[in-house]
Enzyme design. Sequence first.
Site, short mmCIF file in Angstrom:
data_model
loop_
_atom_site.label_atom_id
_atom_site.label_comp_id
_atom_site.label_asym_id
_atom_site.label_seq_id
_atom_site.Cartn_x
_atom_site.Cartn_y
_atom_site.Cartn_z
N GLU A 79 0.83 -1.52 -0.05
CA GLU A 79 0.42 -0.20 0.21
C GLU A 79 1.03 0.96 -0.51
OE1 GLU A 79 -2.84 -0.15 -0.41
OE2 GLU A 79 -3.76 2.20 0.05
N ASP A 80 1.58 1.43 0.65
CA ASP A 80 3.15 2.56 1.05
C ASP A 80 3.93 3.20 0.40
OD1 ASP A 80 0.24 3.15 2.85
OD2 ASP A 80 1.23 2.37 4.71
#
Length: 702
Positions: A79-80
């Site tokens: 996600e990051d």
Amino acid sequence: MATTEAKLTEILKEIVKNYPGEEDRIIKAYEYMASKHGNQKRISGEPYVVHPLLVAQKLANLNMDIVTVVGGFLHDVLEDTDATYEEIAKLFGKDVADIVEGVTKIGKIKFKNIKEAQAENFRKLILATAKDIRVVIVKLADRLHNMKTLGYLRWEKRIRIAEETLEIYAPIAHRLGIWEIKRELEDLSFKYLYPKEYEKVRNFVSQSLENLEEYLKKFVIPKVKEELSKANIKADISYRPKHLYSTWQKTIRKGISLEEVHDLLGVRIVVNSIGECYTVLGIIHNIFKPVPGKFKDYISLPKSNLYQSLHTTVVAHKGRMVEFQIRTEEMHLRAEKGIAAHWAYKEGKDFSRSSEIFSWLRDLVDNIKGSKNPSELLDNLKRDLFSEEVFVFTPHGDLVVLPRGATPVDFAYHIHTEIGNHCAGAKVNGRIVPLNYRLRNGDQVEIITSVAKNPSPDWLKFVVTSRAKTRIKQYLKQLEKERYLSEGRRIFEKIRESLNLSYEELINRIRPNVNFKKEDDLFIALGSGRLSPNKLISLISSRKKEKTEKIKIEGGGKVSVEGLSGIMYEIGRCCNPVPGDEIYGVITRGKGMTLHEKNCSNLRYVMENFPEKVLKADWKPQGKFKTRIRVKAKDRIGILSEITKHIADGGSNIWESFTKTTREGLAIMDFTVDVTDKKHLEKLIKSIETVEGVENCSRLYI
Ligand code: MN
């Protein structure tokens, strides 16, 4: 809480210690994660790496398997950071990559307006999205740490996350039996959602606990220890306060004050065998007086989630009530770690309880049907927990639950019948898909509608919801009906033209022969082929004896012959007498009497040769009676329809007609019509004679 470099290393070491032989994998996961997150910081200001490390630590404390722990380290990299699924799969294996991907997916689920009814669906969604139950456990550990650092977020965000935690994640932890996490999630949510109540309960409990703890240490524990050692039982005695949220809930549920909650602190005794549990129970009841009705045997009768323990409340020193929970180590492990206890057992190589754990798992999660091989299930726990349902979203983020295998068409009909009926295409997650695409969990579905588009019979081959099926069938039936209607009208028009009748004339001729309520019903019968044009034509042109008699008898007429009445009779087919005619009856052997009109040639023959058989009759029935007329006219276009119109206008039906043209160009038209009596017939004849081109009209005898 500043987390120093040294502290991080310490946590990492602790995790490594729990997984002998896996040091390289753990270090590799940590370093990969740290390099990916780089200098990212949490909102708290701490380095980002602290979060995944603490999530992994929690998973290690739950005794999760190494795959789950590595998944915990990596759970935020997709996600990051720029990490990819393929990269993770290559470095750490497909299982780990699947877990990370699953956690990322759950994170993307939008929780908008969580209503009571939807909360359960969201819980199911999460369990279903995570085909591997370990995904959910990582997500719970992740949420737990996020809740611990919630204070750094803005107020609205705190409330939203705390609500979501209380409504979605804590119940999931409960369902999976992971009490450690459930308790913490609830207390943290409680703190942010109901700060005043939280403080009140916390102050009360901590004050009472101080006293309680002291009391237990002084008056209860030593006594119990002493008795247990006399009985030669090795036991682990501990006490733990009830968590704050459930204490508060208890006051609400039971409508009592905090002071009235007496089991704030329970004493837990963990022993080695079931037999010892009952021995310890006996010892406790021997030392203290049990409170009647407070003893519960969850060992013989486990709770539905297979929780096992003996509970008893006793009156101890100075009349205070103390609750004891007595259980084996295995029962304790399951009570605290729930589903996660499975991996703990596996470490201990104890597979004897496989089927038991399996049934427990089955009880935990509803909607599971059709069991697979239990050991296979335990080996990987990769399964759809909610195999009958699929959870998708509208473009606005509203959750829609459909049966598994549902398509965009099912979705469209679920939203609205009109959307289904004009469904022209569908986008799933922004991409055009075929209408028979099988929806998958988490899909966001957008229906493209067009007024020009209508349901197709092909749709019935792939839709799965009964709603969609019913609506499509309804539409197709309606469509068919309309097609039959227009086809029927076309056939009717052809018949009308061929008979040269007006619309009303033809309808009037059909009505006595065909039973229909609305004219549309007649057209549908014609259009669908249930009534063939030939059949219809023969129906309106044939003369049926039974029908004729039925009509006459309905008239209720009786014949009386020279003083005799109620005699059986038949109507002479040769002359077709009608009421008002001068009538004679002819006696026929075995048949009774046949009625003839005075001018009938058959009657005249009998009169001349067998006068004894002829009697004057008096006949006054009511109803309609068929008789025949002949029209001679100039053959011109439209004359037939004009004549039939006059017949219909005069209140008669045409039962049969026959037309021929003479060499001289004269048309001879014979009609069988029905009339009420002689006057009616004479009026009809006069009316026909007014039609232009008609030379004469007369009654027809054979
Ligand atoms: Mn996270």
